[in-house]
Scaffold this active site. Structure first.
Site, PDB file in Angstrom:
ATOM      1  N   ARG A  82      36.949   1.589 -48.668  1.00 52.40           N
ATOM      2  CA  ARG A  82      35.755   2.421 -48.432  1.00 52.40           C
ATOM      3  C   ARG A  82      35.872   3.769 -49.151  1.00 52.40           C
ATOM      4  O   ARG A  82      34.892   4.408 -49.485  1.00 52.40           O
ATOM      5  CB  ARG A  82      35.585   2.630 -46.920  1.00 52.40           C
ATOM      6  CG  ARG A  82      34.287   3.274 -46.512  1.00 52.40           C
ATOM      7  CD  ARG A  82      34.154   3.334 -44.994  1.00 52.40           C
ATOM      8  NE  ARG A  82      35.271   3.951 -44.314  1.00 52.40           N
ATOM      9  CZ  ARG A  82      35.520   5.267 -44.299  1.00 52.40           C
ATOM     10  NH1 ARG A  82      34.736   6.106 -44.918  1.00 52.40           N
ATOM     11  NH2 ARG A  82      36.570   5.739 -43.648  1.00 52.40           N
ATOM     12  N   HIS A 159      49.732   1.177 -36.237  1.00 54.78           N
ATOM     13  CA  HIS A 159      48.790   2.269 -36.534  1.00 54.78           C
ATOM     14  C   HIS A 159      48.878   3.314 -35.418  1.00 54.78           C
ATOM     15  O   HIS A 159      49.018   2.956 -34.241  1.00 54.78           O
ATOM     16  CB  HIS A 159      47.353   1.734 -36.613  1.00 54.78           C
ATOM     17  CG  HIS A 159      46.884   1.476 -38.014  1.00 54.78           C
ATOM     18  ND1 HIS A 159      46.402   0.258 -38.423  1.00 54.78           N
ATOM     19  CD2 HIS A 159      46.811   2.291 -39.107  1.00 54.78           C
ATOM     20  CE1 HIS A 159      46.052   0.331 -39.707  1.00 54.78           C
ATOM     21  NE2 HIS A 159      46.290   1.558 -40.146  1.00 54.78           N
TER      22      HIS A 159
HETATM   23  N1  PCA Z   1      46.319   5.053 -43.099  1.00 55.37           N
HETATM   24  C1  PCA Z   1      45.506   4.357 -44.071  1.00 55.37           C
HETATM   25  C2  PCA Z   1      46.332   4.349 -45.339  1.00 55.37           C
HETATM   26  C3  PCA Z   1      47.439   5.308 -45.119  1.00 55.37           C
HETATM   27  C4  PCA Z   1      47.392   5.637 -43.687  1.00 55.37           C
HETATM   28  O1  PCA Z   1      48.200   6.359 -43.103  1.00 55.37           O
HETATM   29  C5  PCA Z   1      45.088   2.981 -43.603  1.00 55.37           C
HETATM   30  O2  PCA Z   1      44.985   2.762 -42.375  1.00 55.37           O
HETATM   31  O3  PCA Z   1      44.844   2.103 -44.431  1.00 55.37           O
END
Ligand code: PCA
Length: 212
Positions: A82, A159
């Site tokens: 995006r 994440h």
């Molecule tokens: N988050 C991004 C790329 C690097 C990061 O820390 C992602 O979720 O793709």
């Protein structure tokens, strides 16, 4: 147990990335900084795996808007950006690995990892999408490396929310800012996750699915 943790450099105009700030705080693990660049990030990860010979590899990225630490279950063979990466590349509907399988599952015990983070006092859950940007790209790249070159490694992706300092100028008295979490707390979750990844070989039979 030898563990390698990877965090990302800032991207999208930001000056910090909590994934890198947090992985550096995890005791007893090697930490590698990945560029937020398609291709180059996986190359850097592979070099670190060759250098350190880890048994467990956990890549970590920022997920702005998420309220808790999320252990990703599935990486898909798709780059669809995006926003441009830090080298200006913005792929649309490109495979991560041409001819590779559509998806790989993490080989971390994802539910045991979530349970371990919660036991350490940090809100956490399972996620079924790492998106289609550089994080999913690296996650797929890691699982492909494990499938083709490093079969003894257990790997996955986590994440994490943004840090409080990233949202202090957002919102206002009647407009809430997005969810955030201190990087020390993220590091506690990652420490628990790495430990669980090394100890648990049959994942817990806990409900971790989602309705949508
Ligand atoms: N988050 C991004 C790329 C690097 C990061 O820390 C992602 O979720 O793709």
């Amino acid at each position: 147990m030898r563990a390698l943790l990877a965090g990302f450099e800032p991207f999208d105009g930001a000056t910090v990335n909590p994934s890198w700030e947090a992985v550096r705080l995890v005791p007893g693990a090697h930490a590698v900084l990945l560029p937020c660049v398609f291709g180059a990030a996986t190359d850097r990860l592979r070099a670190a795996m060759l250098e350190h010979g880890p048994e467990v590899v956990v890549c970590v990225g920022q997920a702005a808007g998420r309220a808790d630490v999320t252990v990703e279950r599935v990486a898909i063979n798709l780059d669809d950006a995006r926003i441009p990466d830090n080298a200006g590349d913005q792929p649309v509907d490109r495979p991560v690995v041409p001819g590779g399988p559509a998806a790989y599952f993490a080989t971390l015990p994802v539910k045991a990892c979530v349970a371990a983070a919660r036991k350490a006092g940090v809100p956490a859950s399972v996620s079924h999408s790492a998106g289609t940007f550089v994080c999913n790209h690296v996650f797929y790249g890691l699982m492909h490396l494990i499938a083709t070159e490093f079969p003894q490694v257990r790997g996955g992706f986590v994440h994490v929310p943004v840090a409080p300092g990233q949202v202090l100028d957002q919102g206002g008295p009647s407009m809430p800012s997005m969810p955030s979490m201190p990087v020390t707390m993220v590091a506690e979750a990652l420490t628990a996750i790495v430990t669980a990844a090394g100890l648990v070989h049959d994942d817990l039979r806990l409900t971790g699915g989602s309705l949508h």
